[in-house]
Design an enzyme around this catalytic site. Sequence first.
Site, PDB file in Angstrom:
ATOM      1  N   LYS A  51       0.849  -1.292   0.001  1.00 30.22           N
ATOM      2  CA  LYS A  51      -0.061   0.127   0.080  1.00 30.22           C
ATOM      3  C   LYS A  51       0.852   1.337   0.016  1.00 30.22           C
ATOM      4  O   LYS A  51       0.493   2.290  -0.594  1.00 30.22           O
ATOM      5  CB  LYS A  51      -0.960   0.133   1.184  1.00 30.22           C
ATOM      6  CG  LYS A  51      -2.356  -0.662   0.915  1.00 30.22           C
ATOM      7  CD  LYS A  51      -2.211  -2.089   1.004  1.00 30.22           C
ATOM      8  CE  LYS A  51      -2.434  -2.658  -0.573  1.00 30.22           C
ATOM      9  NZ  LYS A  51      -2.715  -3.997  -0.357  1.00 30.22           N
ATOM     10  N   VAL A 269       0.331 -16.597  -8.188  1.00 30.17           N
ATOM     11  CA  VAL A 269      -0.592 -17.461  -8.599  1.00 30.17           C
ATOM     12  C   VAL A 269      -1.398 -18.025  -7.149  1.00 30.17           C
ATOM     13  O   VAL A 269      -1.636 -19.071  -7.246  1.00 30.17           O
ATOM     14  CB  VAL A 269      -0.210 -18.545  -9.374  1.00 30.17           C
ATOM     15  CG1 VAL A 269       0.090 -18.230 -10.793  1.00 30.17           C
ATOM     16  CG2 VAL A 269       1.256 -19.327  -8.550  1.00 30.17           C
ATOM     17  N   HIS A 443     -23.926  15.385   1.620  1.00 33.81           N
ATOM     18  CA  HIS A 443     -23.886  15.764   0.263  1.00 33.81           C
ATOM     19  C   HIS A 443     -22.611  16.995  -0.015  1.00 33.81           C
ATOM     20  O   HIS A 443     -22.635  17.636   0.894  1.00 33.81           O
ATOM     21  CB  HIS A 443     -25.051  16.509  -0.297  1.00 33.81           C
ATOM     22  CG  HIS A 443     -24.659  17.009  -1.795  1.00 33.81           C
ATOM     23  ND1 HIS A 443     -24.778  16.132  -2.888  1.00 33.81           N
ATOM     24  CD2 HIS A 443     -24.667  18.048  -2.161  1.00 33.81           C
ATOM     25  CE1 HIS A 443     -24.592  16.697  -3.901  1.00 33.81           C
ATOM     26  NE2 HIS A 443     -24.593  18.079  -3.762  1.00 33.81           N
TER      27      HIS A 443
HETATM   28  P1  FAD Z   1       1.517 -13.945   8.454  1.00 35.26           P
HETATM   29  O1  FAD Z   1       1.116 -12.610   8.393  1.00 35.26           O
HETATM   30  O2  FAD Z   1       1.670 -14.710   7.410  1.00 35.26           O
HETATM   31  O3  FAD Z   1       2.265 -14.125   9.873  1.00 35.26           O
HETATM   32  C1  FAD Z   1       2.894 -15.387  10.023  1.00 35.26           C
HETATM   33  C2  FAD Z   1       4.030 -15.302  10.731  1.00 35.26           C
HETATM   34  O4  FAD Z   1       4.271 -16.388  11.290  1.00 35.26           O
HETATM   35  C3  FAD Z   1       5.171 -14.957  10.024  1.00 35.26           C
HETATM   36  O5  FAD Z   1       5.775 -13.650  10.693  1.00 35.26           O
HETATM   37  C4  FAD Z   1       5.998 -15.830   9.912  1.00 35.26           C
HETATM   38  O6  FAD Z   1       7.377 -15.500  10.000  1.00 35.26           O
HETATM   39  C5  FAD Z   1       5.878 -16.569  11.286  1.00 35.26           C
HETATM   40  N1  FAD Z   1       6.402 -18.050  11.330  1.00 35.26           N
HETATM   41  C6  FAD Z   1       5.916 -19.110  10.479  1.00 35.26           C
HETATM   42  N2  FAD Z   1       6.266 -20.215  10.850  1.00 35.26           N
HETATM   43  C7  FAD Z   1       7.029 -19.728  12.149  1.00 35.26           C
HETATM   44  C8  FAD Z   1       7.612 -21.115  13.062  1.00 35.26           C
HETATM   45  N3  FAD Z   1       7.582 -22.105  12.877  1.00 35.26           N
HETATM   46  N4  FAD Z   1       8.083 -20.376  14.197  1.00 35.26           N
HETATM   47  C9  FAD Z   1       7.971 -18.757  14.381  1.00 35.26           C
HETATM   48  N5  FAD Z   1       7.237 -17.934  13.533  1.00 35.26           N
HETATM   49  C10 FAD Z   1       6.843 -18.662  12.454  1.00 35.26           C
HETATM   50  N6  FAD Z   1      -4.473  -8.865   3.162  1.00 35.26           N
HETATM   51  C11 FAD Z   1      -5.272  -7.696   3.426  1.00 35.26           C
HETATM   52  O7  FAD Z   1      -6.083  -7.989   4.052  1.00 35.26           O
HETATM   53  N7  FAD Z   1      -5.240  -6.799   2.672  1.00 35.26           N
HETATM   54  C12 FAD Z   1      -4.075  -6.421   1.978  1.00 35.26           C
HETATM   55  O8  FAD Z   1      -3.881  -5.318   1.368  1.00 35.26           O
HETATM   56  C13 FAD Z   1      -2.985  -7.341   1.614  1.00 35.26           C
HETATM   57  N8  FAD Z   1      -2.169  -7.062   0.914  1.00 35.26           N
HETATM   58  C14 FAD Z   1      -1.116  -8.009   0.676  1.00 35.26           C
HETATM   59  C15 FAD Z   1      -0.179  -7.939  -0.236  1.00 35.26           C
HETATM   60  C16 FAD Z   1       0.873  -8.965  -0.247  1.00 35.26           C
HETATM   61  C17 FAD Z   1       2.179  -8.417  -0.994  1.00 35.26           C
HETATM   62  C18 FAD Z   1       0.641 -10.194   0.229  1.00 35.26           C
HETATM   63  C19 FAD Z   1       1.688 -11.145  -0.137  1.00 35.26           C
HETATM   64  C20 FAD Z   1      -0.447 -10.401   1.176  1.00 35.26           C
HETATM   65  C21 FAD Z   1      -1.269  -9.350   1.416  1.00 35.26           C
HETATM   66  N9  FAD Z   1      -2.561  -9.717   2.263  1.00 35.26           N
HETATM   67  C22 FAD Z   1      -3.304  -8.608   2.297  1.00 35.26           C
HETATM   68  C23 FAD Z   1      -2.570 -10.928   3.149  1.00 35.26           C
HETATM   69  C24 FAD Z   1      -2.155 -10.912   4.339  1.00 35.26           C
HETATM   70  O9  FAD Z   1      -0.762 -10.468   4.431  1.00 35.26           O
HETATM   71  C25 FAD Z   1      -2.222 -12.063   5.091  1.00 35.26           C
HETATM   72  O10 FAD Z   1      -3.718 -12.449   4.987  1.00 35.26           O
HETATM   73  C26 FAD Z   1      -1.888 -11.939   6.534  1.00 35.26           C
HETATM   74  O11 FAD Z   1      -0.629 -11.639   6.796  1.00 35.26           O
HETATM   75  C27 FAD Z   1      -2.296 -13.304   7.299  1.00 35.26           C
HETATM   76  O12 FAD Z   1      -1.998 -13.295   8.633  1.00 35.26           O
HETATM   77  P2  FAD Z   1      -1.473 -14.347   9.616  1.00 35.26           P
HETATM   78  O13 FAD Z   1      -1.161 -13.875  10.938  1.00 35.26           O
HETATM   79  O14 FAD Z   1      -2.320 -15.459   9.213  1.00 35.26           O
HETATM   80  O15 FAD Z   1      -0.099 -14.905   8.590  1.00 35.26           O
HETATM   81  P1  NAD Z   2      -5.097 -14.965  -5.971  1.00 34.49           P
HETATM   82  O1  NAD Z   2      -5.587 -16.351  -5.782  1.00 34.49           O
HETATM   83  O2  NAD Z   2      -5.601 -13.748  -5.915  1.00 34.49           O
HETATM   84  O3  NAD Z   2      -4.783 -14.954  -7.701  1.00 34.49           O
HETATM   85  C1  NAD Z   2      -4.012 -15.703  -8.558  1.00 34.49           C
HETATM   86  C2  NAD Z   2      -4.504 -15.730  -9.837  1.00 34.49           C
HETATM   87  O4  NAD Z   2      -3.288 -16.789 -10.828  1.00 34.49           O
HETATM   88  C3  NAD Z   2      -5.751 -16.461 -10.247  1.00 34.49           C
HETATM   89  O5  NAD Z   2      -6.627 -15.467 -10.856  1.00 34.49           O
HETATM   90  C4  NAD Z   2      -5.367 -17.800 -11.036  1.00 34.49           C
HETATM   91  O6  NAD Z   2      -6.512 -17.978 -11.826  1.00 34.49           O
HETATM   92  C5  NAD Z   2      -4.157 -17.463 -11.591  1.00 34.49           C
HETATM   93  N1  NAD Z   2      -3.535 -18.719 -11.956  1.00 34.49           N
HETATM   94  C6  NAD Z   2      -3.286 -19.729 -11.060  1.00 34.49           C
HETATM   95  N2  NAD Z   2      -2.284 -20.427 -11.853  1.00 34.49           N
HETATM   96  C7  NAD Z   2      -1.876 -20.130 -13.136  1.00 34.49           C
HETATM   97  C8  NAD Z   2      -1.235 -20.209 -14.170  1.00 34.49           C
HETATM   98  N3  NAD Z   2      -0.619 -21.444 -14.401  1.00 34.49           N
HETATM   99  N4  NAD Z   2      -1.191 -19.400 -15.477  1.00 34.49           N
HETATM  100  C9  NAD Z   2      -1.900 -18.018 -15.213  1.00 34.49           C
HETATM  101  N5  NAD Z   2      -2.634 -17.763 -14.127  1.00 34.49           N
HETATM  102  C10 NAD Z   2      -2.837 -18.882 -13.062  1.00 34.49           C
HETATM  103  O7  NAD Z   2      -3.570 -15.034  -5.470  1.00 34.49           O
HETATM  104  P2  NAD Z   2      -2.595 -13.774  -5.403  1.00 34.49           P
HETATM  105  O8  NAD Z   2      -2.763 -12.570  -6.179  1.00 34.49           O
HETATM  106  O9  NAD Z   2      -1.227 -14.498  -5.440  1.00 34.49           O
HETATM  107  O10 NAD Z   2      -2.755 -13.245  -3.992  1.00 34.49           O
HETATM  108  C11 NAD Z   2      -2.457 -14.575  -2.681  1.00 34.49           C
HETATM  109  C12 NAD Z   2      -3.503 -14.093  -1.563  1.00 34.49           C
HETATM  110  O11 NAD Z   2      -2.794 -13.001  -0.801  1.00 34.49           O
HETATM  111  C13 NAD Z   2      -4.915 -13.998  -1.832  1.00 34.49           C
HETATM  112  O12 NAD Z   2      -5.566 -14.942  -1.359  1.00 34.49           O
HETATM  113  C14 NAD Z   2      -5.351 -12.731  -1.297  1.00 34.49           C
HETATM  114  O13 NAD Z   2      -6.536 -12.687  -0.631  1.00 34.49           O
HETATM  115  C15 NAD Z   2      -3.989 -12.031  -0.709  1.00 34.49           C
HETATM  116  N6  NAD Z   2      -3.640 -10.707  -0.774  1.00 34.49           N
HETATM  117  C16 NAD Z   2      -4.703  -9.823  -0.529  1.00 34.49           C
HETATM  118  C17 NAD Z   2      -4.655  -8.584  -1.051  1.00 34.49           C
HETATM  119  C18 NAD Z   2      -5.560  -7.525  -0.394  1.00 34.49           C
HETATM  120  O14 NAD Z   2      -6.574  -7.901   0.511  1.00 34.49           O
HETATM  121  N7  NAD Z   2      -5.671  -6.073  -1.047  1.00 34.49           N
HETATM  122  C19 NAD Z   2      -3.239  -8.106  -1.448  1.00 34.49           C
HETATM  123  C20 NAD Z   2      -2.477  -9.170  -2.036  1.00 34.49           C
HETATM  124  C21 NAD Z   2      -2.548 -10.421  -1.505  1.00 34.49           C
END
Ligand code: FAD
Ligand code: NAD
Length: 464
Positions: A51, A269, A443
């Site tokens: 973000k 993916v 509004h």
């Molecule tokens: P995580 O945040 O993955 O935290 C798990 C933690 O466990 C990690 O810090 C890891 O290091 C630790 N861990 C793992 N194994 C061990 C172990 N054995 N011992 C100790 N520690 C360990 N979601 C949104 O809602 N809004 C968004 O805008 C959004 N943007 C995203 C953008 C990107 C690029 C990505 C990749 C994800 C995004 N997500 C977003 C998804 C969001 O980040 C996850 O859904 C969320 O972080 C999940 O929270 P969690 O606590 O389950 O796991």
């Molecule tokens: P996603 O599931 O949103 O999208 C993956 C896409 O890849 C799908 O549209 C799927 O059809 C496509 N795909 C799969 N295999 C393929 C192939 N072989 N060739 C071409 N296309 C293929 O997954 P993501 O974008 O990697 O995000 C992962 C997770 O992280 C999501 O579940 C999402 O909720 C979370 N996330 C959330 C936010 C947010 O809330 N703003 C931002 C980033 C990530």
Amino acid sequence: MITCDLAVIGAGPGGYVASIRAAQLGLRVVCIEKESALGGTCLRIGCIPSKALLESSEHFHRTQTDLARHGVLVQGVALDLAAMMKRKTQVVAALTQGVAGLFKKNKIERLQGAARIAGKDGERWQVAVGDEQVSAKWVLIATGSEPAALPGIVLDGDLIGTSTEALSYPSVPKHLVVIGAGVIGLELGSVWRRLGAKVTVLEYADRILPSLDRDVSEAAKKVFVKQGIEFRLGVRVTAATASAGLGHVAFEANGTRQELSCDRVLVAVGRTPHTAGLGLVEAGVELDTRGRIVTRDHFATTATGIFAIGDVIAGPMLAHKAEDEGMACAERLATGYGHVDYTTIAAVVYTDPEIATVGASQEDLIARGIAFKVGSFPFMANGRARAMGSTDGFVKILADAASDRVLGAAIVGPHASELIAEVATAMAFGASSEDIARTCHAHPTLSEAVREAALAVDGRAIHA
Ligand code: FAD
Ligand code: NAD
């Protein structure tokens, strides 16, 4: 040996929120995180850095393309990518340090290292963290997820990488190929497109964001195409390799094998649950066929006294879902009560336009045979959107045909991420579309479009 009530493994939004809530309720909590910074994927390499870059890149893009029509003439606009990345790092650092401060305030003991469930001693679970041993009445697994692999693709952490690399490219790629038109592909594809990269998105499904209604997905795609993002839909990526400083992506389209060369590949993916090395099988914690920890009654796993929340269990992989589960799980352990309303968890794609949904989609309702009414209102007809110059998109509200109860909503447009909260709150209170329609909205605001969509459910929108 450290003795506690609750050992939380993972300090992402699930684990750190559960730790704080449990400590607030008087439990002695130890939180174990393998990384040096708290906050998990979300704060370190997910929600927050993405973000920050979306915000910065939008400033750059709008300054170049949008200000002149507001009568603001700017010359010599240039990109300082290093400064943009530095700001992102500062935002992340402030928030991860903020969580560390909250841990101190709430007297949560923090251990750094990879945790493994080592067995049981009587009723108490033993968790090993390096040479340290934690003895806990309850264990909460909140280890999150990691990027999913794609057969034929070897990530090299450089040219061929995941979101983690795409949050820190040292220069703007000339040509970025994104595999997957999901949330990550569109958000990070938008960042690099705005900064000047040619961006080609390859998607297996026949539409972008395939889990959303087709009208929502198509309205958004139209705008992304105007922004210069290229889409190849209905293609299956089979391989990605790096050679001579270039990435090569092979895919099948219309039965033929094709290839694209580029200077960076972003593989987006999906994500898979992070469960390796935790000692789950030995502890009796079952996984489902998708590798997620099976939970039954209120986050309880198949091993008594071990609970799991967030990305590592079923449900949308969203930070706020993980947080809500963290709070509810801690509350149940400490008080016997705690609940998550899964029907009101919004999902947002932070592109321009933003795309936000809550509750059921129209296609869900049709598949489930539920009779519904739909009201839709375009931002083109909203005064504030006109004044802002952000008129792409619409608000759509779905209501039960018989009771008028709001069942879901989708918003494509400016500040959709904020607007959707009104509908989520209304749904949490069991509101009807009539309730939203009868509520006076200030509004000129974008929220008037939400009200107009609610009025449109009954065919009485005023401005459309
Ligand atoms: P995580 O945040 O993955 O935290 C798990 C933690 O466990 C990690 O810090 C890891 O290091 C630790 N861990 C793992 N194994 C061990 C172990 N054995 N011992 C100790 N520690 C360990 N979601 C949104 O809602 N809004 C968004 O805008 C959004 N943007 C995203 C953008 C990107 C690029 C990505 C990749 C994800 C995004 N997500 C977003 C998804 C969001 O980040 C996850 O859904 C969320 O972080 C999940 O929270 P969690 O606590 O389950 O796991
Ligand atoms: P996603 O599931 O949103 O999208 C993956 C896409 O890849 C799908 O549209 C799927 O059809 C496509 N795909 C799969 N295999 C393929 C192939 N072989 N060739 C071409 N296309 C293929 O997954 P993501 O974008 O990697 O995000 C992962 C997770 O992280 C999501 O579940 C999402 O909720 C979370 N996330 C959330 C936010 C947010 O809330 N703003 C931002 C980033 C990530």
